[in-house]
Write a protein that holds these residues in place. Structure first.
Motif, PDB file in Angstrom:
ATOM      1  N   GLN A   1       0.833  -1.200   0.000  1.00  0.00           N
ATOM      2  CA  GLN A   1       0.000   0.000   0.000  1.00  0.00           C
ATOM      3  C   GLN A   1       0.868   1.251   0.000  1.00  0.00           C
ATOM      4  OE1 GLN A   1      -2.204  -0.879   3.521  1.00  0.00           O
ATOM      5  NE2 GLN A   1      -3.870  -1.874   2.435  1.00  0.00           N
ATOM      6  N   HIS A   2       1.931   1.222   0.763  1.00  0.00           N
ATOM      7  CA  HIS A   2       2.832   2.371   0.856  1.00  0.00           C
ATOM      8  C   HIS A   2       3.582   2.591  -0.461  1.00  0.00           C
ATOM      9  CE1 HIS A   2       5.403   5.347   2.742  1.00  0.00           C
ATOM     10  NE2 HIS A   2       6.461   4.704   2.278  1.00  0.00           N
TER      11      HIS A   2
ATOM     12  N   LYS B   1       2.533   1.609  -3.487  1.00  0.00           N
ATOM     13  CA  LYS B   1       1.583   1.791  -4.590  1.00  0.00           C
ATOM     14  C   LYS B   1       1.859   0.867  -5.773  1.00  0.00           C
ATOM     15  CE  LYS B   1       0.542   6.582  -3.396  1.00  0.00           C
ATOM     16  NZ  LYS B   1       0.487   7.994  -3.849  1.00  0.00           N
TER      17      LYS B   1
ATOM     18  N   HIS C   1       1.502  -2.496  -8.126  1.00  0.00           N
ATOM     19  CA  HIS C   1       0.383  -3.316  -8.593  1.00  0.00           C
ATOM     20  C   HIS C   1       0.698  -4.777  -8.251  1.00  0.00           C
ATOM     21  CE1 HIS C   1      -3.019  -3.871 -11.525  1.00  0.00           C
ATOM     22  NE2 HIS C   1      -2.551  -5.103 -11.465  1.00  0.00           N
TER      23      HIS C   1
ATOM     24  N   THR D   1      -4.076   2.905 -10.022  1.00  0.00           N
ATOM     25  CA  THR D   1      -3.642   2.057  -8.907  1.00  0.00           C
ATOM     26  C   THR D   1      -3.642   2.811  -7.587  1.00  0.00           C
ATOM     27  OG1 THR D   1      -1.358   2.617  -9.420  1.00  0.00           O
ATOM     28  CG2 THR D   1      -2.231   0.598 -10.374  1.00  0.00           C
ATOM     29  N   GLY D   2      -4.396   3.892  -7.504  1.00  0.00           N
ATOM     30  CA  GLY D   2      -4.386   4.744  -6.320  1.00  0.00           C
ATOM     31  C   GLY D   2      -5.333   4.288  -5.233  1.00  0.00           C
ATOM     32  N   GLN D   3      -6.209   5.215  -4.787  1.00  0.00           N
ATOM     33  CA  GLN D   3      -7.025   5.005  -3.602  1.00  0.00           C
ATOM     34  C   GLN D   3      -7.908   3.779  -3.686  1.00  0.00           C
ATOM     35  OE1 GLN D   3      -6.710   6.652  -0.825  1.00  0.00           O
ATOM     36  NE2 GLN D   3      -8.345   5.577   0.241  1.00  0.00           N
TER      37      GLN D   3
ATOM     38  N   ARG E   1      -7.629   0.992  -5.354  1.00  0.00           N
ATOM     39  CA  ARG E   1      -6.885  -0.270  -5.243  1.00  0.00           C
ATOM     40  C   ARG E   1      -6.364  -0.454  -3.821  1.00  0.00           C
ATOM     41  NH1 ARG E   1      -5.505  -3.950  -8.841  1.00  0.00           N
ATOM     42  NH2 ARG E   1      -3.752  -5.314  -8.389  1.00  0.00           N
ATOM     43  N   THR E   2      -5.958   0.629  -3.177  1.00  0.00           N
ATOM     44  CA  THR E   2      -5.522   0.554  -1.793  1.00  0.00           C
ATOM     45  C   THR E   2      -6.655   0.064  -0.907  1.00  0.00           C
ATOM     46  OG1 THR E   2      -3.906   2.323  -2.066  1.00  0.00           O
ATOM     47  CG2 THR E   2      -4.639   1.882   0.172  1.00  0.00           C
ATOM     48  N   GLU E   3      -7.867   0.573  -1.139  1.00  0.00           N
ATOM     49  CA  GLU E   3      -9.033   0.131  -0.368  1.00  0.00           C
ATOM     50  C   GLU E   3      -9.307  -1.356  -0.601  1.00  0.00           C
ATOM     51  OE1 GLU E   3     -12.179   2.728  -1.489  1.00  0.00           O
ATOM     52  OE2 GLU E   3     -11.486   4.376  -0.230  1.00  0.00           O
TER      53      GLU E   3
ATOM     54  N   LEU F   1      -7.093  -3.652  -1.320  1.00  0.00           N
ATOM     55  CA  LEU F   1      -6.068  -4.396  -0.586  1.00  0.00           C
ATOM     56  C   LEU F   1      -6.377  -4.404   0.911  1.00  0.00           C
ATOM     57  CD1 LEU F   1      -2.863  -3.224  -2.474  1.00  0.00           C
ATOM     58  CD2 LEU F   1      -3.619  -5.588  -2.254  1.00  0.00           C
ATOM     59  N   GLN F   2      -6.818  -3.248   1.432  1.00  0.00           N
ATOM     60  CA  GLN F   2      -7.166  -3.173   2.844  1.00  0.00           C
ATOM     61  C   GLN F   2      -8.329  -4.109   3.165  1.00  0.00           C
ATOM     62  OE1 GLN F   2      -7.898   1.031   3.116  1.00  0.00           O
ATOM     63  NE2 GLN F   2      -5.832   1.492   3.863  1.00  0.00           N
TER      64      GLN F   2
END
Length: 259
Positions: free
Chosen positions: A71-72, A74, A76, A124-126, A128-130, A132-133
């Motif tokens: 996540q840090h 970014k 893929h 691949t920003g917010q 995709r981070t969500e 993964l979370q």
């Protein structure tokens, strides 16, 4: 050119994936190879990485424990895994990429092309981070999938399964009808979501319909087989799926009473 790392504890898996990428994916540059999550963290801290080919089942820390670092960075992620039914279901639910071992060349090319497009379009920003979370949350409690990610053109919409009233097939698309009356159309067939969603709560009642039993109000035989949902919608039930629906309703009623 995309900078990539391979993370896998098995030497054969690492070397075979490296060879496949070298021979078939010219847009990939292998910046490093790690045989553990700890080594992968080190590579991520020392390099700018675009793509991570990440094994799941590894001794010590499994691949999912690299997620906070991913996540840090970014990067893929493309998960590589032997079959784990729940993990694969969670990955699919969050619209993340995966390759089943042994890795098929055509599937590898497709995954790399998809990663390349997402990166070039800065997708691949917010969202995709969500995803993964949420994957991490789903995997911490392996009882059931709680949220799914639906591609929406600009990224992904993260939807709680309790908000899905029913899903309708429209050719090769699936239309999600939500409790707030919003509709989201996704370019995936209904069967994919039939495999992802908790089977005690969601039931396929027709080749073109899946319903959430939470929203079932009435099951009627009067005008042919049909259900009435709490939002007032009536949906046909195919004759061959009628007995399955009746059994699911009985099971779901018992399941809810035991909570």
């Amino acid at each position: 050119m995309l900078n990539a790392i391979i993370v896998d504890d098995e030497e054969f898996a690492r070397s075979s994936l490296y060879f496949l990428l070298q021979e078939n994916c010219e847009q990939i540059h292998i910046s490093g190879i790690a045989k553990s999550v700890a080594e992968a963290r080190s590579l991520l801290s020392q390099n700018t990485i675009d793509v991570i080919f990440l094994d799941i089942a590894m001794p010590g820390e499994n691949g999912f424990e690299l997620i906070p670092n991913v996540q840090h960075s970014k990067a893929h992620v493309i998960f590589t895994t032997a079959y784990d039914q729940y993990a694969l279901k969670a990955i699919k639910a969050n619209a993340l990429d995966y390759l089943l071992k042994p890795i098929d060349i055509d599937e590898l090319k497709a995954a790399v092309d998809k990663a390349s497009k997402h990166i070039s379009m800065n997708k691949t920003g917010q969202s995709r981070t969500e995803s993964l979370q949420n994957l991490a949350v789903n995997l911490s409690d392996r009882n059931e999938i709680r949220k799914i990610s639906l591609p929406n053109g600009q990224g992904y919409s993260l939807i709680g399964i309790e908000d899905i009233v029913h899903i309708e097939a429209d050719s090769n698309y699936s239309v999600f009808h939500l409790a707030n009356e919003e509709k989201i159309t996704v370019s995936k067939v209904l069967k994919e979501y039939e495999e992802i969603l908790p089977e005690h709560q969601f039931v396929r009642i027709h080749k073109s319909s899946i319903i959430n039993l939470d929203y079932l109000k009435e099951y009627s035989y009067r005008n042919g087989y049909e259900v009435l949902l709490k939002n007032g919608e009536k949906i046909a039930v195919s004759r061959r799926r009628a007995s399955d629906l009746a059994e699911k309703v009985r099971s779901y009623t018992s399941f809810e009473s035991e909570k």
